[in-house]
Write a protein that holds these residues in place. Structure first.
Motif, PDB file in Angstrom:
ATOM      1  N   SER A 147      30.914  70.662   3.726  1.00  0.00           N
ATOM      2  CA  SER A 147      29.712  70.321   2.973  1.00  0.00           C
ATOM      3  C   SER A 147      28.756  69.564   3.878  1.00  0.00           C
ATOM      4  O   SER A 147      29.107  69.155   4.976  1.00  0.00           O
ATOM      5  CB  SER A 147      30.066  69.485   1.746  1.00  0.00           C
ATOM      6  OG  SER A 147      30.518  68.213   2.141  1.00  0.00           O
TER       7      SER A 147
ATOM      8  N   SER B 255      30.406  78.636  -1.531  1.00  0.00           N
ATOM      9  CA  SER B 255      29.326  77.709  -1.192  1.00  0.00           C
ATOM     10  C   SER B 255      28.259  77.765  -2.279  1.00  0.00           C
ATOM     11  O   SER B 255      28.158  78.753  -3.012  1.00  0.00           O
ATOM     12  CB  SER B 255      28.723  78.074   0.167  1.00  0.00           C
ATOM     13  OG  SER B 255      28.245  79.402   0.176  1.00  0.00           O
TER      14      SER B 255
ATOM     15  N   THR C 225      26.189  72.566  -0.122  1.00  0.00           N
ATOM     16  CA  THR C 225      25.014  71.827   0.318  1.00  0.00           C
ATOM     17  C   THR C 225      24.564  70.865  -0.768  1.00  0.00           C
ATOM     18  O   THR C 225      24.288  71.276  -1.899  1.00  0.00           O
ATOM     19  CB  THR C 225      23.891  72.834   0.647  1.00  0.00           C
ATOM     20  OG1 THR C 225      24.426  73.833   1.519  1.00  0.00           O
ATOM     21  CG2 THR C 225      22.728  72.152   1.329  1.00  0.00           C
TER      22      THR C 225
ATOM     23  N   VAL D 132      28.239  76.674   3.504  1.00  0.00           N
ATOM     24  CA  VAL D 132      28.363  75.223   3.364  1.00  0.00           C
ATOM     25  C   VAL D 132      28.018  74.797   1.932  1.00  0.00           C
ATOM     26  O   VAL D 132      27.021  75.262   1.368  1.00  0.00           O
ATOM     27  CB  VAL D 132      27.399  74.516   4.357  1.00  0.00           C
ATOM     28  CG1 VAL D 132      27.434  73.000   4.177  1.00  0.00           C
ATOM     29  CG2 VAL D 132      27.721  74.912   5.800  1.00  0.00           C
TER      30      VAL D 132
ATOM     31  N   THR E  96      21.847  68.049  -1.915  1.00  0.00           N
ATOM     32  CA  THR E  96      20.521  67.527  -1.585  1.00  0.00           C
ATOM     33  C   THR E  96      20.235  66.306  -2.439  1.00  0.00           C
ATOM     34  O   THR E  96      20.526  66.295  -3.636  1.00  0.00           O
ATOM     35  CB  THR E  96      19.404  68.569  -1.806  1.00  0.00           C
ATOM     36  OG1 THR E  96      19.268  68.818  -3.203  1.00  0.00           O
ATOM     37  CG2 THR E  96      19.717  69.871  -1.078  1.00  0.00           C
TER      38      THR E  96
ATOM     39  N   PHE F 145      21.648  76.990   4.312  1.00  0.00           N
ATOM     40  CA  PHE F 145      22.928  76.278   4.462  1.00  0.00           C
ATOM     41  C   PHE F 145      23.991  76.915   3.550  1.00  0.00           C
ATOM     42  O   PHE F 145      25.133  77.126   3.972  1.00  0.00           O
ATOM     43  CB  PHE F 145      22.767  74.792   4.120  1.00  0.00           C
ATOM     44  CG  PHE F 145      22.472  73.925   5.317  1.00  0.00           C
ATOM     45  CD1 PHE F 145      21.182  73.758   5.769  1.00  0.00           C
ATOM     46  CD2 PHE F 145      23.490  73.280   6.004  1.00  0.00           C
ATOM     47  CE1 PHE F 145      20.901  72.963   6.876  1.00  0.00           C
ATOM     48  CE2 PHE F 145      23.234  72.494   7.117  1.00  0.00           C
ATOM     49  CZ  PHE F 145      21.936  72.324   7.556  1.00  0.00           C
ATOM     50  N   ALA F 146      23.622  77.201   2.319  1.00  0.00           N
ATOM     51  CA  ALA F 146      24.575  77.828   1.396  1.00  0.00           C
ATOM     52  C   ALA F 146      24.968  79.211   1.911  1.00  0.00           C
ATOM     53  O   ALA F 146      26.138  79.606   1.861  1.00  0.00           O
ATOM     54  CB  ALA F 146      23.976  77.920  -0.002  1.00  0.00           C
TER      55      ALA F 146
ATOM     56  N   VAL G 160      24.488  75.209  -3.809  1.00  0.00           N
ATOM     57  CA  VAL G 160      23.651  74.023  -3.631  1.00  0.00           C
ATOM     58  C   VAL G 160      23.811  73.108  -4.841  1.00  0.00           C
ATOM     59  O   VAL G 160      23.729  73.560  -5.992  1.00  0.00           O
ATOM     60  CB  VAL G 160      22.170  74.417  -3.461  1.00  0.00           C
ATOM     61  CG1 VAL G 160      21.274  73.179  -3.498  1.00  0.00           C
ATOM     62  CG2 VAL G 160      21.973  75.170  -2.153  1.00  0.00           C
TER      63      VAL G 160
ATOM     64  N   ALA H 132      25.951  69.804  10.995  1.00  0.00           N
ATOM     65  CA  ALA H 132      26.889  70.227   9.946  1.00  0.00           C
ATOM     66  C   ALA H 132      28.134  70.916  10.517  1.00  0.00           C
ATOM     67  O   ALA H 132      29.005  71.341   9.770  1.00  0.00           O
ATOM     68  CB  ALA H 132      26.182  71.157   8.958  1.00  0.00           C
TER      69      ALA H 132
ATOM     70  N   GLU I  92      30.616  64.327  -0.710  1.00  0.00           N
ATOM     71  CA  GLU I  92      30.915  64.946   0.585  1.00  0.00           C
ATOM     72  C   GLU I  92      32.259  64.458   1.131  1.00  0.00           C
ATOM     73  O   GLU I  92      33.076  65.245   1.621  1.00  0.00           O
ATOM     74  CB  GLU I  92      29.796  64.600   1.587  1.00  0.00           C
ATOM     75  CG  GLU I  92      30.002  65.228   2.956  1.00  0.00           C
ATOM     76  CD  GLU I  92      28.996  64.736   3.985  1.00  0.00           C
ATOM     77  OE1 GLU I  92      28.591  63.559   3.926  1.00  0.00           O
ATOM     78  OE2 GLU I  92      28.628  65.537   4.856  1.00  0.00           O
TER      79      GLU I  92
ATOM     80  N   ALA J 107      18.104  74.560   2.204  1.00  0.00           N
ATOM     81  CA  ALA J 107      19.362  74.492   1.463  1.00  0.00           C
ATOM     82  C   ALA J 107      19.906  75.898   1.216  1.00  0.00           C
ATOM     83  O   ALA J 107      21.118  76.140   1.285  1.00  0.00           O
ATOM     84  CB  ALA J 107      19.158  73.760   0.136  1.00  0.00           C
TER      85      ALA J 107
END
Lengths: 202, 202
Positions: free
Chosen positions: A58, A27, A102, A100, A104, A95-96, A29, B98, A48, A92
């Motif tokens: 993602s 994962s 990610t 995931v 942006t 999320f990473a 960003v 997500a 995505e 973010a």
């Protein structure tokens, strides 16, 4: 899970590495920056889609899901833009951490703000992608009619018109979104992710 | 991906349903609330561990990863606590979007704040879990020495001592973290998630 015992309340913790093993990919960003209308959001959603097709997890953070939620208390002054980008960077990062990939998609016009976000990450976990598209092209597209309103003085602090956009000096990738097809742009981003060892091994 | 064409820049979008299919399970938010020392964070991490073992994607949002990042500009006044919970609610919503089973572990002492978060979600996507533990037990544990400092007046606005905790009136689940073993508590949360159809079908 074994039998039930009166164990003490030790803190378990699933690591990011464990989550990445579960997902089958790394994962990080991917931070898209560029003028309004340069294609950041469209490109990130198309990436995505491509990631989904090869089984990668993602998520896209963009104005649609952030400006009306997490950052709905913020406007477009320099200070509010700074806080907006700060919060998105912190989110973010989580999320990473959750495994995931990610993506942006925010104008993020100031170099200093983007640098502050970059500094939240290890170098291999952050990719800045500059969506390069001439102002004239963005303004001619004017998908949401924002440029027209900005020129008419109906919107203040509009990036490219009444507020500066500071081009990245050393982005990890520059994509000419004003000149290439969407698919060509997606290919470039995917190739960058492949080079970074993000995609699952075949 | 087929041949490259000069397609127009249509917006693709992977849906939450598609992400859930990829994961093999449903996503939602499990919102733990309770006094400091009631075991919210430990319990949520133990649930995460159990979910990981059956191949589910989950993530814990707690003071450790939020208070020093996204919400590091906020203190513990009533207004700042409200904004803290609002941001966490909005972020948790995106995590669930997500495809991640999102576990939040914050005191979240005010009913009104928790209700505002709940209203961000469809009813099936939000589970409020009350970690019920008598103040005396939390204070006797005093893992971080916070109660002692609050009693000594070194910390202001400390929930349970100098700031109120409003018990949930109708939580989706109450777990007696002061009386049960960690494993018993985890079992109760997992059972709740199973009843809600969150866990993968065997």
């Amino acid at each position: 899970m074994g039998e039930r015992t009166n164990i003490t309340w030790h803190q378990a913790s699933i690591t990011r590495a464990a989550r990445q093993r579960l997902s089958g990919h790394r994962s990080l960003v991917v931070w898209f920056t560029g003028l309004s209308g340069s294609g950041k959001s469209t490109l990130s959603h198309a990436v995505e889609q491509r990631l989904y097709e090869i089984g990668c997890r993602s998520f896209v953070l963009d104005g649609d899901n952030v400006r009306h939620g997490l950052c709905r208390d913020l406007g477009f002054s320099e200070g509010d833009r700074m806080e907006n980008i700060r919060r998105i960077g912190e989110m973010a990062k989580l999320f990473a951490e959750a495994g995931v990939i990610t993506l942006t998609a925010f104008i993020s016009p100031y170099r200093a703000d983007r640098l502050r976000v970059r500094e939240l990450f290890d170098p291999e976990d952050f990719v800045e992608v500059y969506c390069r598209c001439p102002l004239e092209v963005c303004e001619a597209r004017d998908v949401k009619g924002m440029y027209r309103r900005a020129r008419a003085g109906e919107i203040c602090d509009f990036t490219g018109i009444s507020s500066p956009y500071e081009e990245p000096l050393t982005p990890d990738l520059t994509v000419d979104t004003g000149r290439l097809s969407l698919e060509q742009c997606v290919d470039q981003v995917m190739s960058c992710l492949k080079d970074r060892g993000v995609l699952p091994q075949p």
